[in-house]
Enzyme design. Structure first.
Site, PDB file in Angstrom:
ATOM      1  N   PRO A 150     -52.305  13.375 -50.574  1.00 10.15           N
ATOM      2  CA  PRO A 150     -53.734  13.078 -50.510  1.00 10.15           C
ATOM      3  C   PRO A 150     -54.086  11.933 -49.564  1.00 10.15           C
ATOM      4  O   PRO A 150     -55.018  12.041 -48.772  1.00 10.15           O
ATOM      5  CB  PRO A 150     -54.093  12.737 -51.964  1.00 10.15           C
ATOM      6  CG  PRO A 150     -53.075  13.459 -52.779  1.00 10.15           C
ATOM      7  CD  PRO A 150     -51.820  13.359 -51.973  1.00 10.15           C
ATOM      8  N   TYR A 151     -53.339  10.839 -49.649  1.00 13.02           N
ATOM      9  CA  TYR A 151     -53.665   9.676 -48.817  1.00 13.02           C
ATOM     10  C   TYR A 151     -53.505  10.015 -47.335  1.00 13.02           C
ATOM     11  O   TYR A 151     -54.378   9.710 -46.509  1.00 13.02           O
ATOM     12  CB  TYR A 151     -52.780   8.494 -49.196  1.00 13.02           C
ATOM     13  CG  TYR A 151     -53.149   7.213 -48.487  1.00 13.02           C
ATOM     14  CD1 TYR A 151     -54.295   6.500 -48.855  1.00 13.02           C
ATOM     15  CD2 TYR A 151     -52.368   6.708 -47.447  1.00 13.02           C
ATOM     16  CE1 TYR A 151     -54.651   5.333 -48.207  1.00 13.02           C
ATOM     17  CE2 TYR A 151     -52.709   5.539 -46.802  1.00 13.02           C
ATOM     18  CZ  TYR A 151     -53.848   4.853 -47.175  1.00 13.02           C
ATOM     19  OH  TYR A 151     -54.198   3.699 -46.530  1.00 13.02           O
ATOM     20  N   ALA A 152     -52.390  10.659 -46.982  1.00 12.28           N
ATOM     21  CA  ALA A 152     -52.164  11.023 -45.583  1.00 12.28           C
ATOM     22  C   ALA A 152     -53.247  11.969 -45.082  1.00 12.28           C
ATOM     23  O   ALA A 152     -53.775  11.814 -43.968  1.00 12.28           O
ATOM     24  CB  ALA A 152     -50.787  11.653 -45.428  1.00 12.28           C
ATOM     25  N   SER A 154     -56.290  12.290 -46.183  1.00 15.76           N
ATOM     26  CA  SER A 154     -57.585  11.598 -46.088  1.00 15.76           C
ATOM     27  C   SER A 154     -57.672  10.746 -44.842  1.00 15.76           C
ATOM     28  O   SER A 154     -58.719  10.683 -44.180  1.00 15.76           O
ATOM     29  CB  SER A 154     -57.830  10.749 -47.339  1.00 15.76           C
ATOM     30  OG  SER A 154     -57.027   9.577 -47.350  1.00 15.76           O
ATOM     31  N   LYS A 155     -56.587  10.077 -44.478  1.00 15.66           N
ATOM     32  CA  LYS A 155     -56.620   9.209 -43.306  1.00 15.66           C
ATOM     33  C   LYS A 155     -56.591  10.018 -42.009  1.00 15.66           C
ATOM     34  O   LYS A 155     -57.186   9.623 -40.998  1.00 15.66           O
ATOM     35  CB  LYS A 155     -55.474   8.204 -43.355  1.00 15.66           C
ATOM     36  CG  LYS A 155     -55.620   7.189 -44.490  1.00 15.66           C
ATOM     37  CD  LYS A 155     -56.932   6.418 -44.413  1.00 15.66           C
ATOM     38  CE  LYS A 155     -57.049   5.354 -45.493  1.00 15.66           C
ATOM     39  NZ  LYS A 155     -58.311   4.594 -45.424  1.00 15.66           N
TER      40      LYS A 155
END
Length: 226
Positions: A150-152, A154-155
């Site tokens: 998710p974090y990757a 989103s960025k």
């Protein structure tokens, strides 16, 4: 007088960006979900503003209180709770995208009327090298071991979002910053950079002039080539 809004400004990178931009002469409005957490920002001389990037009513109320705006730093973000594929679900991905991507859109859209009145409007989106595919597949980069989906995602979306905003807003400077592997609560302070080093790119992009770059992705050493 340069009026600046920083989201997620109560701690870590957001608080350090607040300190440095105040030192640079900006009037900083420090946005945060809970103003009770704003004592550190207040001590720096910031104007604490209740702002939850996931809540449209909160965003609208915050902008109604601003006297103007020249610089927007979209710093607020979350890591999420899924750190691989086995614990990944749609709810966690949705939660991270809601803050890290939709939150940026929500705040930026609300900011545009004020930014359009500025003689030198600037937007800085705090992204991450974790959203840069070239870094994720290169064993020499700090980002390579990261498996969090998710974090990757989103960025990566935020970097693309930055480029598209820049193309649509040619009279503004719109860029994304990569803090690098910085010691923060996100990584249990395991990063090898200080928060000051981690804000170098954001501060540099927040203080550019009208002839500065736009639609670019920078770390503390300068432009990251696409």
């Amino acid at each position: 007088m340069t009026i600046t809004l920083i989201t997620g400004a109560n701690r870590s990178l957001g608080l350090e960006t607040t300190r440095r931009l105040i030192d640079a002469g900006h009037t900083v409005h420090a946005g945060m979900r809970d103003p009770a957490d704003g004592d550190a920002a207040r001590a720096l001389g910031a104007h604490v503003l209740q702002l939850d990037v996931t809540d449209s009513a909160s965003v609208e109320a915050a902008f109604a209180r601003l006297p103007g705006l020249d610089v927007l730093v979209n710093n607020a973000g979350i890591l999420g709770t899924a750190f691989g594929v086995d614990d990944l679900d749609v709810a966690d991905l949705s939660s991270v995208l809601e803050t890290n991507v939709l939150g940026v859109v929500r705040v930026t859209q609300a900011a545009l009327p004020l930014l359009r009145r500025s003689a030198g409007a600037v937007i800085v989106n705090v992204a991450s090298g974790v959203g840069w595919p070239r870094y994720l597949v290169d064993e020499t980069h700090d980002e390579y071991p990261v498996k969090a989906v998710p974090y990757a995602a989103s960025k990566a979306a935020l970097i693309a979002l930055t480029v598209q905003y820049a193309k649509n807003l040619p009279d503004m400077r719109v860029n994304a910053s990569d803090p690098g592997y910085t010691a923060t609560d996100f990584n249990r302070h395991s990063g090898h950079q200080t928060v000051t080093e981690g804000t170098d790119a954001t501060v540099a992009l927040a203080t550019i002039g009208r002839d500065g770059p736009t639609g670019e992705f920078h770390d503390r050493k300068g432009r990251i080539e696409f």
